[in-house]
Design a protein around this motif. Structure first.
Motif, PDB file in Angstrom:
ATOM      1  N   GLU A  15      -9.313  79.960  82.209  1.00 12.01           N
ATOM      2  CA  GLU A  15      -9.254  78.676  82.872  1.00 12.01           C
ATOM      3  C   GLU A  15      -9.852  77.392  82.065  1.00 12.01           C
ATOM      4  O   GLU A  15      -9.087  76.207  82.249  1.00 12.01           O
ATOM      5  N   SER A  56     -12.105  72.746  92.690  1.00 17.89           N
ATOM      6  CA  SER A  56     -12.316  73.183  94.056  1.00 17.89           C
ATOM      7  C   SER A  56     -13.191  74.280  94.166  1.00 17.89           C
ATOM      8  O   SER A  56     -13.790  74.803  95.346  1.00 17.89           O
ATOM      9  N   SER A  57     -13.228  75.002  93.003  1.00 11.21           N
ATOM     10  CA  SER A  57     -14.337  76.213  93.124  1.00 11.21           C
ATOM     11  C   SER A  57     -15.615  75.879  93.656  1.00 11.21           C
ATOM     12  O   SER A  57     -16.570  76.522  94.106  1.00 11.21           O
ATOM     13  N   GLU A  59     -19.428  73.477  83.068  1.00 10.23           N
ATOM     14  CA  GLU A  59     -18.207  73.489  83.841  1.00 10.23           C
ATOM     15  C   GLU A  59     -18.320  74.488  84.872  1.00 10.23           C
ATOM     16  O   GLU A  59     -18.351  75.587  84.858  1.00 10.23           O
ATOM     17  N   ARG A 114     -22.997  77.995 104.530  1.00 13.64           N
ATOM     18  CA  ARG A 114     -23.082  78.878 105.507  1.00 13.64           C
ATOM     19  C   ARG A 114     -24.344  80.105 105.394  1.00 13.64           C
ATOM     20  O   ARG A 114     -24.708  80.399 106.478  1.00 13.64           O
ATOM     21  N   ASP A 164     -16.235  76.370  87.585  1.00  9.47           N
ATOM     22  CA  ASP A 164     -14.740  76.496  87.968  1.00  9.47           C
ATOM     23  C   ASP A 164     -14.985  78.091  88.750  1.00  9.47           C
ATOM     24  O   ASP A 164     -15.872  78.626  88.699  1.00  9.47           O
ATOM     25  N   HIS A 165     -13.769  78.539  88.820  1.00 12.90           N
ATOM     26  CA  HIS A 165     -13.615  79.855  89.569  1.00 12.90           C
ATOM     27  C   HIS A 165     -14.284  80.739  88.605  1.00 12.90           C
ATOM     28  O   HIS A 165     -14.861  81.861  89.197  1.00 12.90           O
ATOM     29  N   HIS A 166     -14.313  80.804  87.377  1.00  9.34           N
ATOM     30  CA  HIS A 166     -14.710  81.671  86.455  1.00  9.34           C
ATOM     31  C   HIS A 166     -16.157  81.751  86.340  1.00  9.34           C
ATOM     32  O   HIS A 166     -16.999  82.691  86.594  1.00  9.34           O
ATOM     33  N   ARG A 205     -23.172  81.464  91.939  1.00  8.75           N
ATOM     34  CA  ARG A 205     -23.479  82.076  93.477  1.00  8.75           C
ATOM     35  C   ARG A 205     -24.419  83.387  93.492  1.00  8.75           C
ATOM     36  O   ARG A 205     -25.260  83.266  94.408  1.00  8.75           O
ATOM     37  N   GLU A 218      -6.741  73.924  88.979  1.00  6.03           N
ATOM     38  CA  GLU A 218      -6.325  74.653  90.297  1.00  6.03           C
ATOM     39  C   GLU A 218      -5.028  75.282  90.190  1.00  6.03           C
ATOM     40  O   GLU A 218      -5.149  76.307  90.648  1.00  6.03           O
ATOM     41  N   GLU A 237     -15.198  82.494  99.346  1.00  5.09           N
ATOM     42  CA  GLU A 237     -15.645  81.690  98.453  1.00  5.09           C
ATOM     43  C   GLU A 237     -14.680  80.578  98.036  1.00  5.09           C
ATOM     44  O   GLU A 237     -14.738  79.793  97.167  1.00  5.09           O
ATOM     45  N   ILE A 246     -16.461  73.332  95.524  1.00  5.10           N
ATOM     46  CA  ILE A 246     -16.293  73.022  96.884  1.00  5.10           C
ATOM     47  C   ILE A 246     -16.627  74.636  97.702  1.00  5.10           C
ATOM     48  O   ILE A 246     -17.404  74.682  98.582  1.00  5.10           O
ATOM     49  N   GLY A 247     -16.003  75.609  97.242  1.00  2.69           N
ATOM     50  CA  GLY A 247     -16.256  76.920  97.747  1.00  2.69           C
ATOM     51  C   GLY A 247     -17.614  77.255  97.604  1.00  2.69           C
ATOM     52  O   GLY A 247     -18.089  77.868  98.385  1.00  2.69           O
ATOM     53  N   MET A 263     -19.737  75.352 100.131  1.00  2.00           N
ATOM     54  CA  MET A 263     -19.471  75.674 101.525  1.00  2.00           C
ATOM     55  C   MET A 263     -20.128  77.215 101.951  1.00  2.00           C
ATOM     56  O   MET A 263     -20.600  77.341 102.805  1.00  2.00           O
ATOM     57  N   GLY A 264     -20.015  77.993 101.064  1.00  2.00           N
ATOM     58  CA  GLY A 264     -20.739  79.290 100.916  1.00  2.00           C
ATOM     59  C   GLY A 264     -22.016  79.130 101.162  1.00  2.00           C
ATOM     60  O   GLY A 264     -22.632  79.987 101.999  1.00  2.00           O
ATOM     61  N   ARG A 265     -22.386  78.424 100.308  1.00  2.00           N
ATOM     62  CA  ARG A 265     -23.950  78.039 100.328  1.00  2.00           C
ATOM     63  C   ARG A 265     -24.474  77.719 101.811  1.00  2.00           C
ATOM     64  O   ARG A 265     -25.551  77.890 102.118  1.00  2.00           O
TER      65      ARG A 265
END
Lengths: 143, 104
Positions: A19, B56-57, B19, B67, B21-23, B29, A49, A106, B59-60, B63-65
């Protein structure tokens, strides 16, 4: 008339470790247009994204390749195509709704919303079982 | 991507850098959740000052934290996001879930 000034293609395995490489490579290629910090950041975010979608959704079940074509067009325009041969999206309109996600927990469900808002034009083609192609355009300021 | 976690009384601060990101989000987390579950703080500060990129990872992640903190009535506070990170946060309406504080 649209003219291609320069072009770069790459294909990479849909590994999450790629990524950051994908967005850095594209940003480096686009740097020849001397974009603003904000333009570059918008493009990197949109790319991130799209590539993440390939990894999280398209190739959820089996590993495959992501095909990226970046074009520098006349009048300081950039077009970026990110294609996969993964599972495809049954309902593209639904997938593009902000906060909609099939990935659970997530994932925020904002991938397409970010791509849409950070670029000037977004096109998504998808066929179930055949894959998805995302193309976005960004007009850079002339400096 | 790095994450240093400091705990002081009822507050946990996670200082993120690099950085996001999703990775990279996964290990961040896990580190934050481990501390939050042990301490159950009133406030969780996520410091974005040294984050150089976020999609947006991120943002996830927030949002998870959010919750997780809600489970014991705590709150999440975001510190020092850069202009480009604020742009992603604004798009997500993250200000409704967490206080966003920017130092001058």
């Amino acid at each position: 008339m649209i003219k291609i000034i320069n072009q770069f293609k790459m294909e990479l395995l849909a590994r999450s470790s790629n990524e950051s490489f994908a967005r850095a490579a594209i940003a480096a290629f686009i740097s020849q247009l001397d974009p603003t910090v904000e333009e570059l950041s918008d493009i990197k975010t949109a790319v991130s994204e799209a590539v993440t979608n390939c990894i999280v959704h398209a190739y959820k079940e089996q590993l495959g390749y992501i095909y990226i074509t970046v074009r520098i067009l006349n009048d300081n325009k950039v077009s970026i195509k990110i294609k996969d041969k993964g599972c495809g999206i049954p309902d593209v309109e639904k997938a593009m709704e902000p906060l909609y996600t099939t990935a659970g927990g997530e994932r925020a469900g904002l991938g397409f919303a970010v791509m849409e808002s950070f670029t000037d034009k977004l096109t998504v083609h998808s066929a179930v079982g055949r894959g998805t192609t995302v193309i976005f355009h960004k007009q850079l300021q002339t400096r | 991507m790095q994450c240093s976690i400091f705990t002081s009384g009822n507050m946990v601060t996670a200082k993120l850098s690099g950085e996001l990101d999703h990775h990279s989000a996964k290990s961040i987390r896990e580190q934050i959740d481990c501390e939050v579950e042990a301490v159950q703080p009133d406030k969780l500060f996520l410091d974005f000052k040294d984050i150089t990129f976020m999609d947006s990872s991120g943002i996830g992640l927030v949002m998870g934290r959010y919750r997780l903190m809600q489970l014991h009535g705590g709150e999440v506070i975001i510190l020092n996001p850069s202009p480009s990170i604020r742009k992603v946060m604004r798009l997500a309406g993250l200000g409704r879930l967490a206080k966003i504080e920017t130092s001058a």
